[in-house]
Motif scaffolding. Structure first.
Motif, PDB file in Angstrom:
ATOM      1  N   GLU A 259       7.627  73.901  59.746  1.00 28.61           N
ATOM      2  CA  GLU A 259       6.322  73.504  60.284  1.00 28.61           C
ATOM      3  C   GLU A 259       5.176  73.813  59.323  1.00 28.61           C
ATOM      4  O   GLU A 259       4.250  73.006  59.164  1.00 28.61           O
ATOM      5  N   ALA A 260       5.240  74.973  58.693  1.00 29.28           N
ATOM      6  CA  ALA A 260       4.152  75.349  57.778  1.00 29.28           C
ATOM      7  C   ALA A 260       4.041  74.377  56.614  1.00 29.28           C
ATOM      8  O   ALA A 260       2.935  73.981  56.215  1.00 29.28           O
ATOM      9  N   ASP A 261       5.181  73.951  56.073  1.00 28.51           N
ATOM     10  CA  ASP A 261       5.168  73.003  54.957  1.00 28.51           C
ATOM     11  C   ASP A 261       4.668  71.628  55.398  1.00 28.51           C
ATOM     12  O   ASP A 261       3.913  70.963  54.684  1.00 28.51           O
ATOM     13  N   LEU A 262       5.092  71.194  56.578  1.00 28.84           N
ATOM     14  CA  LEU A 262       4.602  69.914  57.099  1.00 28.84           C
ATOM     15  C   LEU A 262       3.102  69.974  57.334  1.00 28.84           C
ATOM     16  O   LEU A 262       2.376  69.010  57.077  1.00 28.84           O
TER      17      LEU A 262
ATOM     18  N   ILE B 251       1.488  69.489  54.028  1.00 26.43           N
ATOM     19  CA  ILE B 251       1.602  68.098  53.584  1.00 26.43           C
ATOM     20  C   ILE B 251       0.539  67.226  54.247  1.00 26.43           C
ATOM     21  O   ILE B 251      -0.125  66.421  53.603  1.00 26.43           O
ATOM     22  N   PHE B 252       0.372  67.412  55.570  1.00 28.52           N
ATOM     23  CA  PHE B 252      -0.553  66.557  56.327  1.00 28.52           C
ATOM     24  C   PHE B 252      -1.945  67.169  56.462  1.00 28.52           C
ATOM     25  O   PHE B 252      -2.829  66.554  57.063  1.00 28.52           O
ATOM     26  N   SER B 253      -2.124  68.369  55.957  1.00 32.29           N
ATOM     27  CA  SER B 253      -3.415  69.060  56.074  1.00 32.29           C
ATOM     28  C   SER B 253      -3.831  69.247  57.530  1.00 32.29           C
ATOM     29  O   SER B 253      -4.967  68.945  57.920  1.00 32.29           O
ATOM     30  N   VAL B 254      -2.872  69.714  58.341  1.00 35.23           N
ATOM     31  CA  VAL B 254      -3.140  69.994  59.757  1.00 35.23           C
ATOM     32  C   VAL B 254      -2.547  71.351  60.103  1.00 35.23           C
ATOM     33  O   VAL B 254      -1.776  71.928  59.336  1.00 35.23           O
ATOM     34  N   GLY B 255      -2.913  71.854  61.281  1.00 32.13           N
ATOM     35  CA  GLY B 255      -2.386  73.123  61.735  1.00 32.13           C
ATOM     36  C   GLY B 255      -0.968  72.995  62.267  1.00 32.13           C
ATOM     37  O   GLY B 255      -0.484  71.900  62.560  1.00 32.13           O
ATOM     38  N   ARG B 256      -0.308  74.148  62.419  1.00 34.79           N
ATOM     39  CA  ARG B 256       1.079  74.139  62.880  1.00 34.79           C
ATOM     40  C   ARG B 256       1.206  73.620  64.313  1.00 34.79           C
ATOM     41  O   ARG B 256       2.214  73.013  64.678  1.00 34.79           O
ATOM     42  N   SER B 257       0.176  73.848  65.136  1.00 41.36           N
ATOM     43  CA  SER B 257       0.250  73.357  66.519  1.00 41.36           C
ATOM     44  C   SER B 257       0.296  71.835  66.560  1.00 41.36           C
ATOM     45  O   SER B 257       0.978  71.248  67.411  1.00 41.36           O
ATOM     46  N   THR B 258      -0.430  71.186  65.638  1.00 40.71           N
ATOM     47  CA  THR B 258      -0.408  69.719  65.562  1.00 40.71           C
ATOM     48  C   THR B 258       0.963  69.230  65.123  1.00 40.71           C
ATOM     49  O   THR B 258       1.508  68.266  65.680  1.00 40.71           O
TER      50      THR B 258
ATOM     51  N   ARG C 189       3.749  70.843  65.498  1.00 42.79           N
ATOM     52  CA  ARG C 189       4.684  71.148  66.583  1.00 42.79           C
ATOM     53  C   ARG C 189       4.637  70.065  67.666  1.00 42.79           C
ATOM     54  O   ARG C 189       5.680  69.654  68.197  1.00 42.79           O
ATOM     55  N   GLU C 190       3.454  69.582  67.981  1.00 43.62           N
ATOM     56  CA  GLU C 190       3.316  68.522  68.983  1.00 43.62           C
ATOM     57  C   GLU C 190       3.958  67.226  68.501  1.00 43.62           C
ATOM     58  O   GLU C 190       4.605  66.514  69.277  1.00 43.62           O
ATOM     59  N   ALA C 191       3.801  66.914  67.214  1.00 40.17           N
ATOM     60  CA  ALA C 191       4.428  65.714  66.649  1.00 40.17           C
ATOM     61  C   ALA C 191       5.947  65.811  66.720  1.00 40.17           C
ATOM     62  O   ALA C 191       6.634  64.848  67.095  1.00 40.17           O
ATOM     63  N   LEU C 192       6.483  66.984  66.398  1.00 41.58           N
ATOM     64  CA  LEU C 192       7.929  67.172  66.434  1.00 41.58           C
ATOM     65  C   LEU C 192       8.459  67.121  67.860  1.00 41.58           C
ATOM     66  O   LEU C 192       9.548  66.598  68.116  1.00 41.58           O
ATOM     67  N   ARG C 193       7.682  67.646  68.813  1.00 42.29           N
ATOM     68  CA  ARG C 193       8.083  67.571  70.219  1.00 42.29           C
ATOM     69  C   ARG C 193       8.162  66.115  70.674  1.00 42.29           C
ATOM     70  O   ARG C 193       9.057  65.741  71.427  1.00 42.29           O
ATOM     71  N   THR C 194       7.193  65.313  70.219  1.00 45.90           N
ATOM     72  CA  THR C 194       7.195  63.896  70.573  1.00 45.90           C
ATOM     73  C   THR C 194       8.465  63.220  70.087  1.00 45.90           C
ATOM     74  O   THR C 194       9.123  62.471  70.828  1.00 45.90           O
ATOM     75  N   LEU C 195       8.835  63.479  68.839  1.00 46.91           N
ATOM     76  CA  LEU C 195      10.031  62.861  68.263  1.00 46.91           C
ATOM     77  C   LEU C 195      11.303  63.400  68.907  1.00 46.91           C
ATOM     78  O   LEU C 195      12.269  62.655  69.109  1.00 46.91           O
ATOM     79  N   ALA C 196      11.302  64.676  69.255  1.00 45.99           N
ATOM     80  CA  ALA C 196      12.471  65.258  69.920  1.00 45.99           C
ATOM     81  C   ALA C 196      12.662  64.639  71.305  1.00 45.99           C
ATOM     82  O   ALA C 196      13.798  64.407  71.749  1.00 45.99           O
ATOM     83  N   SER C 197      11.544  64.344  72.004  1.00 43.71           N
ATOM     84  CA  SER C 197      11.629  63.723  73.325  1.00 43.71           C
ATOM     85  C   SER C 197      12.197  62.313  73.248  1.00 43.71           C
ATOM     86  O   SER C 197      12.715  61.788  74.237  1.00 43.71           O
TER      87      SER C 197
END
Length: 260
Positions: A56-59, A62-69, A71-79
């Motif tokens: 998450e920290a590396d992503l 890469i995207f210049s966003v916080g880890r919570s953002t 994490r939400e993107a990854l949750r979306t893809l996991a769903s």
């Protein structure tokens, strides 16, 4: 913001490093843009099942966003069953391997919701079934094996076997086994959700016994044509069978609309 970054790709054989272009705009929330871009990489085949995403920290870097953002993107893809998280020293977030049953369930749920919201009519579902199942019957006549033919035969009702269980499960199995005999896995994944929605939303226990008797008769004729490897007749009989269903489905659909 960097526009070209590196996503670490880990396969079962060896790790690979592939340069990929990743950037964010301002049209959608950041987490949606991240999930969209990763999803597109999967669709394009640049990320494949078994590949591991950066942490998450590396992503976030890469995207210049916080880890919570992130994490939400990854949750979306996991769903969406596109990602899976594994624990342990060799764990991480990986691109999920495809699953035919999961695909069918997702399609069935989505199509069912579309019918509930009146965005999809019975006629449209039946038309889609015809486009898929008529060619499948032709392919089944051409490609059946003794095993797949036996499966179709075993899904036919006996002379007095028109009970509730066979109405639903036997009828479904007949159509599914023709898909299996066609030798095309994608046909089954695409067509069975359509069948299931029609059965669950419109038939249930509301179709008269005469309807099921006609279905059983149609199925017997289709089976015999497939058994004889008569491709043209198999396709014609399947088309006629689906056309014969329209009146009953339309009548039940009209009743449902009146009751609602």
């Amino acid at each position: 913001m960097k526009k070209t970054e590196i996503i670490s790709r880990v396969s079962e054989a060896s790790p690979r490093l592939i340069p990929l272009s990743l950037s964010l705009g301002r049209v959608k929330p950041a987490y949606e843009q991240i999930s969209d871009q990763i999803r597109n990489l999967i669709i394009r085949g640049e990320l494949v099942p078994g590949d591991r995403l950066p942490v998450e920290a590396d992503l976030g870097e890469i995207f210049s966003v916080g880890r919570s953002t992130v994490r939400e993107a990854l949750r979306t893809l996991a769903s969406e069953n596109l990602l899976i998280t594994k624990r342990g020293s060799s764990g991480g977030t990986f691109i999920e391997h495809p699953n035919e049953e999961r695909l069918r369930i997702n399609l069935e749920v989505s199509i069912g919701l579309m019918t509930t919201e009146k965005n999809l009519t019975v006629s449209e579902i039946l038309e889609a079934r015809e486009l898929l199942e008529v060619p499948a019957a032709v392919l089944a006549a051409r490609r059946w094996t003794p095993e797949t033919l036996e499966r179709i035969k075993n899904s036919l009702p006996g002379s007095d076997d028109i009970d509730l269980h066979h109405k639903f499960e036997g009828n479904k199995d007949f159509h599914y086994n023709i898909m299996v005999a066609s030798g095309n896995k994608l046909l089954a994944s695409m067509s069975m959700p359509l069948y299931s929605v029609l059965r669950n939303r419109f038939l249930r226990d509301r179709a008269p016994i005469e309807f099921w008797q006609e279905v059983a008769s149609d199925h017997q004729l289709i089976f015999l044509a497939i058994k004889d490897r008569d491709e043209k007749e198999s396709g014609r009989l399947m088309k006629d069978h689906l056309s014969n269903l329209k009146k009953t489905y339309a009548a039940i659909d009209q009743e449902n609309q009146t009751e609602s």
